[in-house]
Each structure stands twice: as structure tokens, then as C-alpha cells.
Write a protein that holds these residues in place. Structure first.
Motif, mmCIF file in Angstrom:
data_model
loop_
_atom_site.group_PDB
_atom_site.id
_atom_site.type_symbol
_atom_site.label_atom_id
_atom_site.label_comp_id
_atom_site.label_asym_id
_atom_site.label_seq_id
_atom_site.Cartn_x
_atom_site.Cartn_y
_atom_site.Cartn_z
ATOM 1 N N TRP A 1 0.859 -1.181 0.000
ATOM 2 C CA TRP A 1 0.000 0.000 0.000
ATOM 3 C C TRP A 1 0.898 1.235 0.000
ATOM 4 O O TRP A 1 1.892 1.278 0.732
ATOM 5 C CB TRP A 1 -0.908 0.027 1.220
ATOM 6 N N TYR A 2 0.508 2.196 -0.805
ATOM 7 C CA TYR A 2 1.152 3.494 -0.843
ATOM 8 C C TYR A 2 0.074 4.549 -0.598
ATOM 9 O O TYR A 2 -1.112 4.283 -0.701
ATOM 10 C CB TYR A 2 1.791 3.755 -2.210
ATOM 11 N N ARG A 3 0.510 5.758 -0.320
ATOM 12 C CA ARG A 3 -0.427 6.865 -0.211
ATOM 13 C C ARG A 3 0.195 8.137 -0.736
ATOM 14 O O ARG A 3 1.420 8.291 -0.739
ATOM 15 C CB ARG A 3 -0.891 7.046 1.239
ATOM 16 N N GLN A 4 -0.679 9.039 -1.166
ATOM 17 C CA GLN A 4 -0.205 10.328 -1.666
ATOM 18 C C GLN A 4 -1.141 11.406 -1.173
ATOM 19 O O GLN A 4 -2.342 11.415 -1.498
ATOM 20 C CB GLN A 4 -0.142 10.339 -3.192
ATOM 21 N N ALA A 5 -0.587 12.298 -0.350
ATOM 22 C CA ALA A 5 -1.332 13.437 0.155
ATOM 23 C C ALA A 5 -1.198 14.595 -0.830
ATOM 24 O O ALA A 5 -0.246 14.654 -1.611
ATOM 25 C CB ALA A 5 -0.788 13.838 1.525
ATOM 26 N N PRO A 6 -2.144 15.535 -0.793
ATOM 27 C CA PRO A 6 -2.085 16.675 -1.715
ATOM 28 C C PRO A 6 -0.765 17.420 -1.607
ATOM 29 O O PRO A 6 -0.318 17.759 -0.496
ATOM 30 C CB PRO A 6 -3.253 17.553 -1.258
ATOM 31 N N GLY A 7 -0.127 17.654 -2.738
ATOM 32 C CA GLY A 7 1.112 18.400 -2.764
ATOM 33 C C GLY A 7 2.338 17.638 -2.305
ATOM 34 O O GLY A 7 3.426 18.223 -2.191
ATOM 35 N N LYS A 8 2.178 16.344 -2.042
ATOM 36 C CA LYS A 8 3.310 15.543 -1.567
ATOM 37 C C LYS A 8 3.569 14.374 -2.510
ATOM 38 O O LYS A 8 2.725 14.000 -3.309
ATOM 39 C CB LYS A 8 3.034 15.026 -0.158
ATOM 40 N N GLN A 9 4.773 13.806 -2.366
ATOM 41 C CA GLN A 9 5.107 12.634 -3.166
ATOM 42 C C GLN A 9 4.406 11.397 -2.618
ATOM 43 O O GLN A 9 4.071 11.330 -1.434
ATOM 44 C CB GLN A 9 6.624 12.420 -3.159
ATOM 45 N N ARG A 10 4.224 10.439 -3.494
ATOM 46 C CA ARG A 10 3.654 9.172 -3.066
ATOM 47 C C ARG A 10 4.638 8.488 -2.117
ATOM 48 O O ARG A 10 5.841 8.445 -2.375
ATOM 49 C CB ARG A 10 3.362 8.282 -4.276
ATOM 50 N N GLU A 11 4.124 7.943 -1.025
ATOM 51 C CA GLU A 11 4.987 7.286 -0.047
ATOM 52 C C GLU A 11 4.504 5.870 0.236
ATOM 53 O O GLU A 11 3.290 5.590 0.234
ATOM 54 C CB GLU A 11 5.066 8.096 1.257
ATOM 55 N N TRP A 12 5.434 5.018 0.511
ATOM 56 C CA TRP A 12 5.147 3.631 0.851
ATOM 57 C C TRP A 12 4.589 3.538 2.265
ATOM 58 O O TRP A 12 5.054 4.242 3.166
ATOM 59 C CB TRP A 12 6.431 2.809 0.724
ATOM 60 N N VAL A 13 3.593 2.671 2.454
ATOM 61 C CA VAL A 13 2.928 2.541 3.746
ATOM 62 C C VAL A 13 3.186 1.171 4.374
ATOM 63 O O VAL A 13 3.566 1.077 5.540
ATOM 64 C CB VAL A 13 1.404 2.747 3.596
ATOM 65 N N ALA A 14 2.947 0.099 3.604
ATOM 66 C CA ALA A 14 3.073 -1.247 4.168
ATOM 67 C C ALA A 14 3.213 -2.236 3.031
ATOM 68 O O ALA A 14 2.851 -1.945 1.881
ATOM 69 C CB ALA A 14 1.848 -1.598 5.012
ATOM 70 N N ILE A 15 3.725 -3.429 3.361
ATOM 71 C CA ILE A 15 3.892 -4.472 2.362
ATOM 72 C C ILE A 15 3.685 -5.835 3.000
ATOM 73 O O ILE A 15 3.985 -6.028 4.186
ATOM 74 C CB ILE A 15 5.283 -4.389 1.694
ATOM 75 N N ILE A 16 3.139 -6.758 2.213
ATOM 76 C CA ILE A 16 3.027 -8.153 2.632
ATOM 77 C C ILE A 16 3.527 -9.021 1.485
ATOM 78 O O ILE A 16 3.170 -8.799 0.331
ATOM 79 C CB ILE A 16 1.578 -8.515 3.036
ATOM 80 N N THR A 17 4.377 -9.994 1.816
ATOM 81 C CA THR A 17 4.933 -10.873 0.794
ATOM 82 C C THR A 17 4.076 -12.125 0.650
ATOM 83 O O THR A 17 3.213 -12.408 1.484
ATOM 84 C CB THR A 17 6.355 -11.292 1.147
ATOM 85 N N GLU A 18 4.367 -12.892 -0.383
ATOM 86 C CA GLU A 18 3.607 -14.113 -0.592
ATOM 87 C C GLU A 18 3.846 -15.104 0.536
ATOM 88 O O GLU A 18 3.004 -15.971 0.784
ATOM 89 C CB GLU A 18 3.954 -14.737 -1.941
ATOM 90 N N GLY A 19 4.958 -14.934 1.241
ATOM 91 C CA GLY A 19 5.235 -15.780 2.389
ATOM 92 C C GLY A 19 4.577 -15.306 3.669
ATOM 93 O O GLY A 19 4.665 -15.972 4.698
ATOM 94 N N GLY A 20 3.932 -14.134 3.605
ATOM 95 C CA GLY A 20 3.230 -13.613 4.771
ATOM 96 C C GLY A 20 4.019 -12.618 5.606
ATOM 97 O O GLY A 20 3.513 -12.107 6.602
ATOM 98 N N SER A 21 5.250 -12.335 5.212
ATOM 99 C CA SER A 21 6.034 -11.340 5.946
ATOM 100 C C SER A 21 5.466 -9.948 5.703
ATOM 101 O O SER A 21 5.018 -9.641 4.597
ATOM 102 C CB SER A 21 7.491 -11.383 5.516
ATOM 103 N N THR A 22 5.492 -9.122 6.750
ATOM 104 C CA THR A 22 4.961 -7.763 6.637
ATOM 105 C C THR A 22 5.989 -6.748 7.111
ATOM 106 O O THR A 22 6.884 -7.059 7.903
ATOM 107 C CB THR A 22 3.679 -7.602 7.465
ATOM 108 N N ASN A 23 5.815 -5.541 6.626
ATOM 109 C CA ASN A 23 6.670 -4.443 7.056
ATOM 110 C C ASN A 23 5.881 -3.152 6.904
ATOM 111 O O ASN A 23 4.979 -3.062 6.050
ATOM 112 C CB ASN A 23 7.951 -4.389 6.220
ATOM 113 N N TYR A 24 6.208 -2.169 7.758
ATOM 114 C CA TYR A 24 5.429 -0.944 7.803
ATOM 115 C C TYR A 24 6.332 0.284 7.840
ATOM 116 O O TYR A 24 7.432 0.251 8.393
ATOM 117 C CB TYR A 24 4.541 -0.922 9.054
#
Length: 116
Positions: free
Chosen positions: A36-59
Motif C-alpha cells: 500500500w502506498y499513499r499520496q497526500a495533496p502536494g506531496k510525493q507518493r509514499e510507501w505505507v506497508a507491504i506483505i509478501t507471498e510468504g506472509g512477511s509484513t513491514n510498515y
């Protein structure tokens, strides 16, 4: 090819919760991670979270402890549970699929607005 559709955005008061959904279709067996990424008005898109096919997550540090990324019972769904929302979480949220041997895929985005 992979197509992604986000849903679940909306308007919520600070301290509230929302759950975003990302539905994948097409050659989903080729996806090795969803982010998941997000982009606020006037700002660059930023990374929020990720989940791999193995189930690992990072935030991202800004959401760690408040947001949870997970996969659904069907392999084509990924969710982002967002708790304790803050006005600074206001942004368009995008689902992103990392695909083997192909360009990554993006959804069209869903608006999240957190009022103070």
C-alpha cells in the motif's frame, strides 16, 4: 496481466478506523508481494506497508502499530486495517502489486480523509 481495485476509503474522524481492500484479478499467481502506498495533496507518493507471498509484513514508521496489512481467505484479496487515524493520514491510498518478470501494477486509488 494483473488488475487491482481498491475500496473502503471514506471520511472518518481522528481516532477512528477504516479498512481498505485491494482486489486483484488476472495473473495473480505471478504476484510475489502487495504493498500500500499513499499520496497526500502536494506531496510525493509514499510507501505505507507491504506483505509478501510468504506472509512477511513491514510498515512505514509513521503507521507502525496503527495499521495492519493482511491477506484475505481468498488469495486475491489484501486488506489494510487502519486504526487510530490522524489528520495526517489523509491521502489517496493505492494498492501496488510486485509481479515476477513484469512491471508492477497499480490500482486507481481510494480517498481517505481524516477530520480533526
Amino acid at each position: 496481466q494483473v488488475q487491482l481495485v481498491e475500496s473502503g476509503g471514506g471520511l472518518v474522524q481522528a481516532g477512528g478506523s477504516l479498512r481498505l481492500s485491494c482486489a486483484a484479478s488476472g495473473t495473480i499467481v505471478s504476484i510475489h508481494a502487495v504493498a500500500w502506498y499513499r499520496q497526500a495533496p502536494g506531496k510525493q507518493r509514499e510507501w505505507v506497508a507491504i506483505i509478501t507471498e510468504g506472509g512477511s509484513t513491514n510498515y512505514a514508521d509513521s503507521v507502525s502499530g496503527r495499521f495492519t496489512i493482511s491477506r484475505g481467505n481468498t488469495e486475491n484479496m489484501v486488506y489494510l486495517q487502519m486504526n487510530s487515524l490522524k489528520p495526517e493520514d489523509t491521502a489517496v491510498y493505492y494498492c501496488n502489486a510486485r509481479i515476477r518478470y513484469a512491471p508492477e501494477a497499480w490500482g486507481q486509488g481510494t480517498q481517505v480523509t481524516v477530520s480533526s
